[in-house]
Design a protein around this motif. Structure first.
Motif, PDB file in Angstrom:
ATOM      1  N   PRO A  98       0.670  -1.135  -0.173  1.00 45.97           N
ATOM      2  CA  PRO A  98      -0.112   0.165  -0.008  1.00 45.97           C
ATOM      3  C   PRO A  98       0.661   1.168  -0.134  1.00 45.97           C
ATOM      4  O   PRO A  98       0.485   2.122  -0.630  1.00 45.97           O
ATOM      5  CB  PRO A  98      -0.814   0.007   1.414  1.00 45.97           C
ATOM      6  CG  PRO A  98      -0.888  -1.454   1.489  1.00 45.97           C
ATOM      7  CD  PRO A  98       0.487  -2.068   1.153  1.00 45.97           C
ATOM      8  N   GLU A  99       2.120   1.336   0.535  1.00 45.48           N
ATOM      9  CA  GLU A  99       2.849   2.627   1.017  1.00 45.48           C
ATOM     10  C   GLU A  99       3.520   2.676  -0.426  1.00 45.48           C
ATOM     11  O   GLU A  99       4.217   3.721  -0.634  1.00 45.48           O
ATOM     12  CB  GLU A  99       3.928   2.404   1.793  1.00 45.48           C
ATOM     13  CG  GLU A  99       4.967   1.444   1.685  1.00 45.48           C
ATOM     14  CD  GLU A  99       4.590  -0.150   2.175  1.00 45.48           C
ATOM     15  OE1 GLU A  99       5.371  -0.960   2.087  1.00 45.48           O
ATOM     16  OE2 GLU A  99       3.364  -0.423   2.380  1.00 45.48           O
ATOM     17  N   SER A 100       3.819   1.780  -1.395  1.00 49.87           N
ATOM     18  CA  SER A 100       4.331   1.735  -2.651  1.00 49.87           C
ATOM     19  C   SER A 100       3.840   2.560  -3.611  1.00 49.87           C
ATOM     20  O   SER A 100       4.261   2.736  -5.005  1.00 49.87           O
ATOM     21  CB  SER A 100       4.817   0.510  -3.098  1.00 49.87           C
ATOM     22  OG  SER A 100       3.750  -0.124  -3.567  1.00 49.87           O
ATOM     23  N   TYR A 101       2.335   2.717  -3.837  1.00 50.64           N
ATOM     24  CA  TYR A 101       1.841   3.530  -4.889  1.00 50.64           C
ATOM     25  C   TYR A 101       1.078   4.530  -4.414  1.00 50.64           C
ATOM     26  O   TYR A 101       0.266   4.462  -3.368  1.00 50.64           O
ATOM     27  CB  TYR A 101       1.214   2.497  -5.774  1.00 50.64           C
ATOM     28  CG  TYR A 101       0.036   1.931  -5.057  1.00 50.64           C
ATOM     29  CD1 TYR A 101      -1.392   2.339  -5.427  1.00 50.64           C
ATOM     30  CD2 TYR A 101      -0.017   0.503  -4.192  1.00 50.64           C
ATOM     31  CE1 TYR A 101      -2.432   1.794  -4.687  1.00 50.64           C
ATOM     32  CE2 TYR A 101      -1.192   0.121  -3.692  1.00 50.64           C
ATOM     33  CZ  TYR A 101      -2.416   0.661  -3.986  1.00 50.64           C
ATOM     34  OH  TYR A 101      -3.415  -0.162  -3.558  1.00 50.64           O
ATOM     35  N   VAL A 102       0.587   5.430  -5.306  1.00 50.89           N
ATOM     36  CA  VAL A 102      -0.426   6.459  -5.387  1.00 50.89           C
ATOM     37  C   VAL A 102      -1.039   6.417  -6.388  1.00 50.89           C
ATOM     38  O   VAL A 102      -0.652   6.537  -7.768  1.00 50.89           O
ATOM     39  CB  VAL A 102       0.242   7.806  -4.938  1.00 50.89           C
ATOM     40  CG1 VAL A 102      -0.812   8.957  -5.031  1.00 50.89           C
ATOM     41  CG2 VAL A 102       1.093   7.922  -3.821  1.00 50.89           C
TER      42      VAL A 102
END
Length: 286
Positions: free
Chosen positions: A137-141
């Motif tokens: 989850p923290e790897s993409y926006v």
């Protein structure tokens, strides 16, 4: 009669009670679902992202400029590369140049589009069928691109008629490419490509590497314009990335959504091939 009426009344009361219980249960389930979604959304927002935009994005939205391009700038501290995902396809990437920053200018399609940027190293340029749930989850926006409804139309670097070839030559770099638009035609939409409408523009491309170095080519090296010169959306669900060695060639197809009327023009994307002396070109009638 009284007994039957009594039984009917009991039955009706039972049905009403069941419906009321079902409604209350649905309401409770709905509230629980909404709360769960809200909690999930808050949890997602609370995740410390590796990509933080410093310009070009506001409230999760980036907008097309007067040319319908968007330009983003951000930080991805500790990562060497940021990859772009559209429709589950890794359509491009940018090196962070070891200073943890990236610029991403791109000619967005003329439709509202969800675009994801990721630092996940398992994602490679050209990959298809990417499920965001498989990424950390923290790897993409994910942001939303909103197009400019009335962009300024600039002449393409090259536009050729069906069956015509264009040669791209750079003696300094050893590049010598021959690109031919073999066929341009309207077809019924292919369900597997998740089309926007009932028709697609199918373009057959032939590529020959007559140079002395390896080259790369993908569908987003080309764009299609409608009768007003606006960009047709590329179907990223049909994506290929070919590395072509000197002396090799290939033929493949590119698909665009038909969102407006023709005549349509196929052009070579300026970022890939530029020759200002050849700017202008002709329209491909189909």
């Amino acid at each position: 009669m009284n007994k039957k009426s009594g039984l009917l009344l009991v039955f009706c009361v039972g049905v009403f009670a069941a419906c009321q219980n079902e409604t209350e249960s649905s309401t409770v389930d709905s509230v629980v679902s909404e709360k769960s979604s809200s909690v999930a959304a808050e949890a997602e927002e609370s995740v410390a992202k590796t990509i933080i935009f410093s310009s070009g994005v506001r409230d999760g939205i980036t907008r097309g400029d007067k040319y319908n391009y968007f330009a983003l700038k951000g930080t991805a501290e500790g990562y060497d590369q940021v990859t772009t995902i559209i429709e589950g396809t890794a359509v491009d990437y940018r090196d962070t140049n070891n200073v943890w920053e990236f610029d991403y200018p791109y000619q967005g399609p003329s439709i509202k589009t969800e675009i994801t940027f990721t630092t996940d190293t398992s994602v490679l340029y050209g990959d298809t069928g990417i499920d965001l749930d498989d990424l950390a989850p923290e790897s993409y926006v994910t942001i939303t691109f909103l197009p400019n409804d009335n962009p300024t139309i600039t002449p393409p670097a090259f536009t050729v008629n069906e069956g015509e070839a264009q040669n791209f030559l750079s003696e300094d770099s050893g590049i010598n490419e021959l690109v031919t638009v073999m066929e341009i035609r309207e077809i019924d939409a292919l369900e597997a490509l998740n089309p926007l409408g009932e028709k697609l523009l199918e373009v057959e491309i032939q590529y020959v590497n007559n140079g002395s170095v390896d080259t790369y080519i993908a569908p987003n090296y080309f764009s299609a314009l409608d009768g007003e010169g606006k960009t047709l959306p590329l179907r990223y669900t049909h994506f290929w990335l070919n590395a072509v060695a000197p002396g090799e060639s290939f033929t493949d197809t590119v698909y665009f959504d038909i969102t407006s009327e023709g005549p349509y023009a196929i052009q070579f994307f300026d970022g890939a091939w530029i020759d200002s002396e050849e700017a202008g070109g002709t329209i491909n009638d189909i």
